[in-house]
Design a protein around this motif. Structure first.
Motif, PDB file in Angstrom:
ATOM      1  N   UNK A   4       0.644  -1.114   0.136  1.00 37.82           N
ATOM      2  CA  UNK A   4       0.128   0.054   0.168  1.00 37.82           C
ATOM      3  C   UNK A   4       0.805   1.101  -0.050  1.00 37.82           C
ATOM      4  N   UNK A   5       1.900   1.170   0.555  1.00 38.24           N
ATOM      5  CA  UNK A   5       2.791   2.354   0.771  1.00 38.24           C
ATOM      6  C   UNK A   5       3.571   2.443  -0.578  1.00 38.24           C
ATOM      7  N   UNK A   6       3.841   1.456  -1.247  1.00 45.23           N
ATOM      8  CA  UNK A   6       4.474   1.679  -2.526  1.00 45.23           C
ATOM      9  C   UNK A   6       3.422   2.158  -3.568  1.00 45.23           C
ATOM     10  N   UNK A   7       2.220   2.011  -3.455  1.00 46.86           N
ATOM     11  CA  UNK A   7       1.237   2.184  -4.295  1.00 46.86           C
ATOM     12  C   UNK A   7       0.757   3.535  -4.176  1.00 46.86           C
ATOM     13  N   UNK A   8       0.781   4.254  -2.817  1.00 49.26           N
ATOM     14  CA  UNK A   8       0.649   5.508  -2.656  1.00 49.26           C
ATOM     15  C   UNK A   8       1.507   6.529  -2.909  1.00 49.26           C
ATOM     16  N   UNK A   9       3.014   6.028  -2.703  1.00 47.64           N
ATOM     17  CA  UNK A   9       3.965   6.715  -3.009  1.00 47.64           C
ATOM     18  C   UNK A   9       4.005   6.766  -4.504  1.00 47.64           C
ATOM     19  N   UNK A  10       3.739   5.898  -5.428  1.00 52.81           N
ATOM     20  CA  UNK A  10       3.460   6.010  -6.654  1.00 52.81           C
ATOM     21  C   UNK A  10       2.351   7.107  -7.105  1.00 52.81           C
ATOM     22  N   UNK A  11       1.363   6.784  -6.491  1.00 53.21           N
ATOM     23  CA  UNK A  11       0.443   8.004  -7.169  1.00 53.21           C
ATOM     24  C   UNK A  11       0.638   9.500  -6.692  1.00 53.21           C
ATOM     25  N   UNK A  12       1.357   9.720  -5.374  1.00 52.36           N
ATOM     26  CA  UNK A  12       1.646  11.025  -5.016  1.00 52.36           C
ATOM     27  C   UNK A  12       3.147  11.518  -5.315  1.00 52.36           C
ATOM     28  N   UNK A  13       3.515  11.368  -6.710  1.00 53.61           N
ATOM     29  CA  UNK A  13       4.555  11.996  -6.859  1.00 53.61           C
ATOM     30  C   UNK A  13       4.248  13.305  -7.200  1.00 53.61           C
ATOM     31  N   UNK A  14       5.443  14.113  -7.353  1.00 54.23           N
ATOM     32  CA  UNK A  14       5.072  15.664  -7.551  1.00 54.23           C
ATOM     33  C   UNK A  14       4.611  16.050  -8.797  1.00 54.23           C
ATOM     34  N   UNK A  15       4.750  15.443  -9.846  1.00 56.29           N
ATOM     35  CA  UNK A  15       4.117  15.516 -11.077  1.00 56.29           C
ATOM     36  C   UNK A  15       2.604  15.445 -11.168  1.00 56.29           C
TER      37      UNK A  15
END
Length: 91
Positions: A4-15
């Protein structure tokens, strides 16, 4: 939990956050343009029916154009959506 953390980190990138904010600003600008024209519309000499029709057409056109532009900013392929809509109308 790490998945879940990996998914959230992927979704919440700066761009992606920047694109989301830009899409929201595009929708807000479209809404503002409709409101600006609505305020100027009663000053025209159009009949009540013409004003109503013009208001509705303007509202829908600006909404769909701003929504399409916002979806494009977010990276959504509109060709796929239009193709699916075409298939659903035929079926």
């Amino acid at each position: 939990m790490d998945d879940w953390r990996a998914i959230l980190n992927d979704l919440m990138t700066m761009h992606r956050v920047r694109d989301g904010i830009l899409a929201a600003l595009i929708l807000f600008a479209g809404w503002g343009m409709v409101r600006l024209v609505e305020r100027r519309l009663p000053r025209t000499r159009l009949s009540a029916q013409h004003q109503f029709v013009f208001h509705r057409v303007l509202k829908y056109v600006v909404f769909f154009l701003s929504a399409a532009f916002a979806l494009r900013v977010l990276g959504v392929d509109l060709g796929v959506l239009l193709g699916a809509a075409g298939i659903l109308t035929v079926a």
